[in-house]
Write an enzyme that holds these catalytic residues in place. Structure first.
Site, short mmCIF file in Angstrom:
data_model
loop_
_atom_site.label_atom_id
_atom_site.label_comp_id
_atom_site.label_asym_id
_atom_site.label_seq_id
_atom_site.Cartn_x
_atom_site.Cartn_y
_atom_site.Cartn_z
N GLY A 6 -5.02 -6.62 1.40
CA GLY A 6 -4.14 -7.26 2.02
C GLY A 6 -3.00 -7.72 1.17
O GLY A 6 -2.59 -7.67 0.39
N SER A 7 -2.89 -9.14 1.92
CA SER A 7 -2.32 -10.06 1.30
C SER A 7 -3.36 -10.85 0.09
O SER A 7 -1.82 -11.18 -0.92
CB SER A 7 -2.24 -11.54 2.29
OG SER A 7 -1.38 -10.81 3.73
#
Length: 483
Positions: free
Chosen positions: A213-214
């Site tokens: 993810g981020s």
């Protein structure tokens, strides 16, 4: 008569030579094969006929040996077994060995040539088992274990300047001592552990990969800065909001506001998907592959000394897939150890050290027989890029999505991540947090940490790396700074 005596003597001599040759063949040429033959029980009896060497944490043994007075005399025991299982693995009379118990088995079992004295090089006698001294710090290991509190997830912590692994936790865990012997209870425990849907024997820290993810945006930011796609982290970009994935009609959403044409600095601090996806496409597939490789992605040979699962960044994909991969989605996956390496590279000025878990091995009398020293792994990014990313990660903790990791008086950098999970993203997202911490009077950061939580018990909208994973990372960093 004398002639017949000579013939008989010659025949006897020939038979004697044949016996000697056969003895040499069996004892020298075939010795290893006979030792390895499953039907040869003497090897098994010898293996368990003496205490096994120990695995040490902070100078204390976290393993032991129990005399059962049975034919397979000594069984393995563990102190705080679930806490250290992702480090030690298990040593079972039925199911073999894993992790350090496997990687350092020759020393621990006393069969390594390194344990033999100089005058004993020709003997096949088994030496007393030696010890494996780990790099783990007990206070950090406990902080990570308590932080996960039985949730599915993992923590990996590194010393950025050396690559020493300071904590390695996988949750839920198991008691490796249940597998040590060879009775009915051992087989029952094995069956129960393998049938458990939570997979307690899976080492999530090094053998399980997740979409990062981020948290992966730090890698994309490094790639963009090194490639010159961004020269001023505070300058606006040309990324629109909404951003349409190249070659599609699909728009990429943002959880944060103000991402239209946002600067790289703002995009990292509030975690803009659009800006980072656009920058990944701008760098291009070849540039991104080169960048991720410098961090250790796609490396199938990483060992600590146990094997580590490959962290993946696809080598063939279209621009739309590249955009998603650049924000840690699509087929991008990483182990928690890999993401700790990302944080460590930033903290160490761009130079990534090779991670290692065993400091040294010794004889039973504590004489060192092998020593692991810090060594360079890759130059993950330019030093100037690392300096910029250090400040951006500090901003994440001071005024962005990672404020739950702030430690009064310490310099802390971090990056949150909330990665999609399941078909159609219907499962709970994975909560990530990667970070590093530096004491106020220290010349360099003391620790880099990665935390992933699989099953945060909260409403979907409330699950985030900052909410679920950052407090765990904070506790581990605080333990590192206290030592």
């Amino acid at each position: 008569m004398i002639r017949y005596i000579r013939r008989a003597a010659a025949c006897c001599l020939l038979l004697l030579v044949a016996l000697l040759v056969n003895a040499a063949r069996v004892q020298v040429l075939q010795a290893d094969a006979l030792d390895a033959n499953p039907a040869n029980r003497r090897t098994t009896l010898a293996r368990y006929g003496q205490p096994r060497g120990d695995v040490l944490v902070d100078g204390d043994a976290v393993t032991g040996s129990k005399d059962t007075h049975q034919p397979l005399r000594y069984e393995r025991t563990y102190t705080d077994g679930p806490l250290y299982a992702p480090v030690t693995g298990y040593a079972s009379q039925v199911y073999g060995t894993t992790l350090i118990e496997a990687a350092e088995d020759p020393v621990l079992s006393g069969t390594s040539p390194l344990l033999k004295p100089l005058w004993g090089g020709l003997t096949r006698k088994r030496q007393p088992g030696g010890d494996a001294v780990t790099t783990i710090r007990a206070t950090m290991q406990r902080a990570a274990y308590r932080g996960l509190a039985g949730k599915r997830g993992a923590v990996a912590a590194l010393e950025p300047a050396t690559g020493r692994i300071l904590a390695l936790v996988s949750s839920p865990s198991y008691e490796p001592g249940q597998l040590s012997g060879n009775g009915r209870a051992v087989k029952g425990a094995w069956s129960a552990l393998n049938a458990d849907p939570d997979q307690p024997m899976l080492n999530r820290a090094i053998r399980q990969t997740y979409p990062p993810g981020s948290a992966f945006k730090i890698v994309t930011a490094a790639a963009a800065l090194d490639a010159g796609a961004v020269t001023d982290v505070n300058a606006p970009t040309t990324t629109p909001d909404p951003y349409v994935l190249p070659g599609t009609s699909t728009t990429l959403p943002n959880e944060a506001d103000g991402c239209a044409k946002a600067s790289l600095a703002y995009a990292v601090v509030v975690s803009c998907n659009t800006v980072m996806a656009h920058l990944g496409v701008k760098v291009g597939l070849a540039g991104m592959l080169e960048a991720v490789g410098r961090f250790g992605f796609n490396d199938t040979r990483l060992r600590i000394p146990s094997g580590v699962a490959k962290s993946n960044f696809d080598k063939k994909m279209g621009p739309d897939q590249l955009a998603l991969s650049s924000i840690g989605q699509f087929d991008t996956t990483a182990t928690p150890l890999q993401m700790a390496m990302v944080a460590a590279a930033v903290a160490n000025g761009g130079e990534l050290k090779y991670p290692y878990l065993v400091e040294r091995t010794t004889t039973a009398h504590s004489t060192t027989v092998s020593l692991n020293a810090p060594r360079a792994y890759r130059q993950a990014m330019n030093p100037a890029t690392a300096a910029r990313l250090q400040q951006l990660m500090v901003d994440v903790v001071e005024k962005g999505t990672g404020t739950n990791a702030a430690i009064p008086g310490a310099k802390v950098g971090g990056k949150t991540g909330t990665a999609q999970n399941g078909v159609g993203n219907r499962g709970h997202p994975y909560a990530w947090f990667i970070s590093w911490a530096q004491a106020p009077d220290a010349a360099q950061p003391a620790v880099a940490v990665a935390v992933v939580v699989e099953d945060a018990e909260a409403n979907r909208a409330d699950i985030s790396g900052g909410g679920d994973a950052a407090p765990i990372a904070k506790a581990v960093m605080e333990a590192a700074l206290r030592n």
